[in-house]
Design a protein around this motif. Structure first.
Motif, PDB file in Angstrom:
ATOM      1  N   ALA A 161      13.624  -8.527   5.302  1.00 30.67           N
ATOM      2  CA  ALA A 161      13.838  -7.302   5.768  1.00 30.67           C
ATOM      3  C   ALA A 161      13.900  -7.024   7.210  1.00 30.67           C
ATOM      4  O   ALA A 161      13.138  -7.797   7.797  1.00 30.67           O
ATOM      5  CB  ALA A 161      12.798  -6.613   5.139  1.00 30.67           C
ATOM      6  N   GLN A 162      14.368  -6.044   7.757  1.00 31.19           N
ATOM      7  CA  GLN A 162      14.478  -5.511   9.024  1.00 31.19           C
ATOM      8  C   GLN A 162      12.943  -4.841   9.387  1.00 31.19           C
ATOM      9  O   GLN A 162      12.453  -4.329   8.454  1.00 31.19           O
ATOM     10  CB  GLN A 162      15.509  -4.637   9.445  1.00 31.19           C
ATOM     11  N   LEU A 163      12.443  -5.192  10.428  1.00 35.00           N
ATOM     12  CA  LEU A 163      11.308  -4.522  11.160  1.00 35.00           C
ATOM     13  C   LEU A 163      11.403  -2.807  10.987  1.00 35.00           C
ATOM     14  O   LEU A 163      12.657  -2.487  11.666  1.00 35.00           O
ATOM     15  CB  LEU A 163      11.182  -5.051  12.359  1.00 35.00           C
ATOM     16  N   THR A 187      11.458   0.904  16.020  1.00 33.83           N
ATOM     17  CA  THR A 187      12.602   1.184  17.138  1.00 33.83           C
ATOM     18  C   THR A 187      12.197   0.736  18.482  1.00 33.83           C
ATOM     19  O   THR A 187      11.189   0.470  18.788  1.00 33.83           O
ATOM     20  CB  THR A 187      12.867   2.851  17.249  1.00 33.83           C
TER      21      THR A 187
END
Length: 333
Positions: free
Chosen positions: A249-251, A254
Motif C-alpha cells: 500500500a502507498q504511504l 504527503t
C-alpha cells in the motif's frame, strides 16, 4: 527424511520421504533442531506470497547442529550449534561492496526464492551457518534471526536513550524492537489492539499507549498502513519514522507532511552481512530474545502451527530435533 511441505495455500503436510540434501564443497549439513515462524512464512502459507513451486519447503529462521562439513570449509566442525543466516547476498554487486548487502538484487532468500529449512536436515553455505555457544534455549535460537532484524532497524535509526519512542504493533517484530530499545535504556510506548500482545510488550518494559505526543522516533512494525498516519501525527517536528513492516500500500503521507514537519523517513530491510548477524548473535545470552516466544509445536504439528500463528500473541516456533534444551520454557499453545 521428514519435512514440512506446503502442498497448496493453507495446507502443509509433514512427509517422511523428502530427499536428503547434498553437501557441496563450501556447504555444511545442519541437523535441524527448530525453526521460528514469521509473517513472511505465514504469507507464503496463506498464498499471499507465492512460492516458486509446490510442493515447497517453507521456513527460514532455523538453528541446529552441524552434521557434515564440505571439503573446502574451514572454521566449522561437526557437532557445532549454529544459527542460519537465511539471506545470502552475492557479495560482488555494488550494493554488497558498499556494505548494504540487504539491498543485493541477487540475494538468495531462504524459504522464498530458495527452499526453506523446515526439514530434518538442510545444506547451508558455511559462511551463513553461524556458531553459537551452548546453553541457549530453543526459543532464543528460534528468535535469533528476527532479533537481528529488529536490532538492525534500531541501529540504523540512530535512536539514543534520551529519545521518546512509539512502536506501532506488538507482533513478534514489534516485541523484539521493544526488547532492543529497552536494552538501550528507552521505555517505548506501544500501540497494539490485541490485549495479550500488548501485555507481553509491557512485560518487556514497554508502556501501553496513553495518547501522548512529541515522539522523536516512530517504529512501524506491523505493515498495517492505516495505523501509520495517526502515529506520525503524534511525532515531534524533525522526528524519524522507521518503517520495518512490509506492505504494497502507498504511504498515507504527503510532501507537505514530510517537508513542513521536517520528518525523516527510514526504511529498514533485514540486516547487513556479516556484521549485523554476528553482533546480534554475540549478545543472545544477555538479550534473551526467546522472551517473545509463546508457542512451540512439533514438526508433525506444522499445519496447526502455521494455521494459527497470525492470531497468537507472541512468536511461534517448530521443534524438529530430539535434543533437550533444559533452559527452554516455551509451551505448546
Amino acid at each position: 527424511m521428514k519435512s514440512a511441505v506446503l502442498i497448496t495455500p493453507g495446507r502443509i503436510d509433514t512427509v517422511e520421504d523428502w530427499p536428503e540434501p547434498a553437501c557441496g564443497p563450501h556447504d555444511v549439513i545442519v541437523e535441524m533442531d527448530g525453526v521460528g515462524l514469521c509473517g513472511t512464512d505465514i504469507a507464503v502459507f496463506q498464498g499471499k506470497r507465492l512460492s516458486p513451486a509446490t510442493p515447497w519447503v517453507p521456513g527460514h529462521e532455523g538453528f541446529g547442529r552441524i552434521a557434515a562439513v564440505g571439503s573446502s570449509v574451514r572454521g566449522r566442525s561437526v557437532g557445532q550449534t549454529v544459527v542460519i543466516e537465511p539471506n545470502y547476498p552475492c557479495l560482488k554487486c555494488t550494493d554488497c561492496l558498499t556494505g548494504l548487502t540487504s539491498a543485493c538484487p541477487h540475494r538468495v532468500i531462504v524459504g522464498l526464492n530458495a527452499p526453506g529449512v523446515l526439514a530434518e536436515r538442510v545444506a547451508v553455505p558455511a559462511h551463513f551457518a553461524h556458531s553459537v555457544p551452548d546453553g541457549l534455549s530453543g526459543a532464543d535460537l528460534a528468535s535469533a534471526e528476527p532479533y537481528t532484524v529488529a536490532r538492525s532497524a534500531v541501529r540504523r535509526s540512530g535512536v539514543t536513550a534520551a529519545d521518546r519512542c512509539l512502536i506501532i504493533g506488538a507482533g513478534a517484530q514489534g516485541l523484539l524492537v521493544c526488547l532492543t530499545l529497552t536494552r538501550l535504556g528507552v521505555r517505548p510506548v506501544v500501540t497494539e489492539p490485541h490485549p495479550l500482545r500488548l501485555a507481553q510488550a509491557q512485560q518487556l518494559g514497554a508502556v501501553a499507549d496513553d495518547g501522548s505526543t512529541g515522539f522523536t522516533y516512530v517504529f512501524e512494525t506491523s505493515g498495517h498502513v492505516p495505523a501509520l498516519r495517526p502515529a506520525v501525527d503524534r511525532a515531534a517536528p524533525g522526528a524519524t519514522v522507521v518503517l520495518i513492516g512490509l506492505s504494497p500500500a502507498q504511504l498515507p503521507l504527503t510532501l507537505d507532511d514530510v517537508v513542513r514537519r521536517q520528518l525523516v523517513l527510514r526504511g529498514s530491510m533485514i540486516y547487513d552481512h556479516p556484521g549485523d548477524f554476528t553482533e546480534a548473535l554475540a549478545e543472545l545470552g544477555q538479550a534473551r530474545p526467546g522472551a517473545v516466544v509463546q508457542s512451540r509445536y512439533s514438526l508433525e504439528e506444522a499445519q496447526q502451527a502455521f494455521a494459527g500463528a497470525a492470531e497468537r500473541a507472541g512468536k511461534t516456533w517448530i521443534s524438529i530435533g530430539s535434543r533437550d534444551r533444559q533452559a527452554d520454557t516455551t509451551r505448546h499453545a
